[in-house]
Design an enzyme around this catalytic site. Sequence first.
Site, PDB file in Angstrom:
ATOM      1  CE1 TYR A 436      43.811  37.553  38.913  1.00 42.33           C
ATOM      2  CE2 TYR A 436      43.245  37.637  36.592  1.00 42.33           C
ATOM      3  CZ  TYR A 436      43.487  36.905  37.742  1.00 42.33           C
ATOM      4  OH  TYR A 436      43.399  35.542  37.698  1.00 42.33           O
ATOM      5  CD  GLU A 437      39.332  40.981  40.011  1.00 41.39           C
ATOM      6  OE1 GLU A 437      38.697  41.978  40.389  1.00 41.39           O
ATOM      7  OE2 GLU A 437      39.119  40.427  38.918  1.00 41.39           O
TER       8      GLU A 437
END
Length: 587
Positions: A436-437
């Site tokens: 994620y990110e």
Amino acid sequence: MAAFTPVIDDIGFLLSEVFDFDAVMAGLPGYEEVNAELALSVLAEGGRFCAEVLEPLNRTGDEEGCRLENGVVSTPKGFAEAYRAFADAGWTGLSGDAAYGGQGLPRVVQILLDEMLSSANFSFGLFPGLTRGAVEAIGHHADAALKDTYLPKMISGEWTGAMALTESHAGTDLGLLKTRAEPLSDGGYRITGSKIFISSGDHDFGGNIIHLVLARLPDAPAGVKGISLFLVPKFLPDPEGGTNRRNGFSVGALEHKMGIHAQPTCVMNYDGATGWLIGEPGRGLNAMFTMMNAERLFVGIQGLGIGEIALQKATAYARERMQGRSADGTRGPVPIIEHADIRRMLLSGRALTEGGRALAIWTALQMDLAARHPDPNARQAADGFVALLTPVIKAALTDWGFEIAVSAQQVFGGHGYIREWGMEQYVRDARIAQIYEGTNGVQAMDLAGRKLGMEEGKLPHRFFALIRTEIDAAEGRNPMPDLTWPVLAALDDLEEATQALQAKAGDVAEANAAAVDYLRLFALVSLGWMWVRMATAGPAGQTGQMIGRKQALARVFAQRLLPQATALKAAVLAGAESLMAVEDDGF
């Protein structure tokens, strides 16, 4: 199982002996009264909260998970109470702007608390971490009215935050998103669309939940230039300051995930929800990246935290588990920590974790310099280093955090695969940090494809020159050639690889083929630099348990991990030809 132990002694050594924290703070307006003693007292108290309140909820939270019933999200037992205690103690406002009720402490203190949160309870740490990222975006880009309405309660922890970017058909390609924003006569906007993977999208902690949502205005062009950012609260404010009116969005589902089961990752449906524009129309990505960059660094620290806790548990087990005979065959059974292969796993992980912590602190200090140094040239120089290292921190520390968790699980043997020992949860939880990110491949492409071109291509070489200067100074002050020479040789490899990539600037295939190997090479050299700083801290001949331990770990790093630099350079220089030559049906 051994309980989590905050690494306050190591932090104290880094702040006082390696980075001269007191002197740096003394030169930054507003931080003159901040020193290592204050930072350590704050972190010791934060570590106690993590160990006594949050870690006991880690396994039970994983087993219970979050629930969605009749549109209402419930977190595991104890989470809501723990969050309220966390907020009431002031931890949500640790580095928050004092103008809105925060404590205004340096970024360094914040990231070290974040590491302990991630060690003690990875899922829990996302709630304040995401809120802080939303606060940064609002603080940098929103108008005064939105700041005054939302920042005080978000910084106090009464309200929380979430970021709503991803749509099922778009993924990382945000230019494809379809969520719409229609202007209203009162200056607000009506937001309609669906988002997926929204961590902390809803919960049962009480208070408001502030979503930052990317959407398109009716006349927006296609692609990323048509994206705007909107503040969309769960409850709408009224003229009297209350928040009793439910906004028009809901949780469509909770994602069923490999790990972080105690974190409510939501599918969010915005059905004509009311929102307000943050920043300029069409500049939403610019505003959102303020939050995204903060979160990328935070996620890197999550990787660091999971590596630390996994090592603590595995080391304690290795000291107690009796199996096999001593190397000379004279004793047995012996604690498995005597076996060379077990020591290889534990010490390699320790070299990466402690080196990673040092690099994270150095980067956080650069963030504080960029924000507060009185010299604009110094601010600009520090900001460049932060931009350069952001993808490195995110990707390398999360890759290593996962790898360390897997190795720590291996130390337990079959017990590591069994739920009751807890190690399999660390492996499952750590995996998301690489995704994620922005996946770590995306981070690597950012470094190799964009960051190497910053400052007309001079930024990375400015960083390399700093490393070389500091290593030369350390060698003159406290010679340790079995560490400094290998690091300098690896730096030569990194500079050669950098020049090769810069010579091919604009060739997307070449940059993408080399990116992951290049980022790891960059990270290894950066950690080598940190190990030189730690191992040579103080005058030549300095003795003591901490410095002796650091020098021993530095040699482990130089002899067991740094040699990877040679192979990584070769992979970078190999180029994209062999990858691109295989036809699609060859897979």
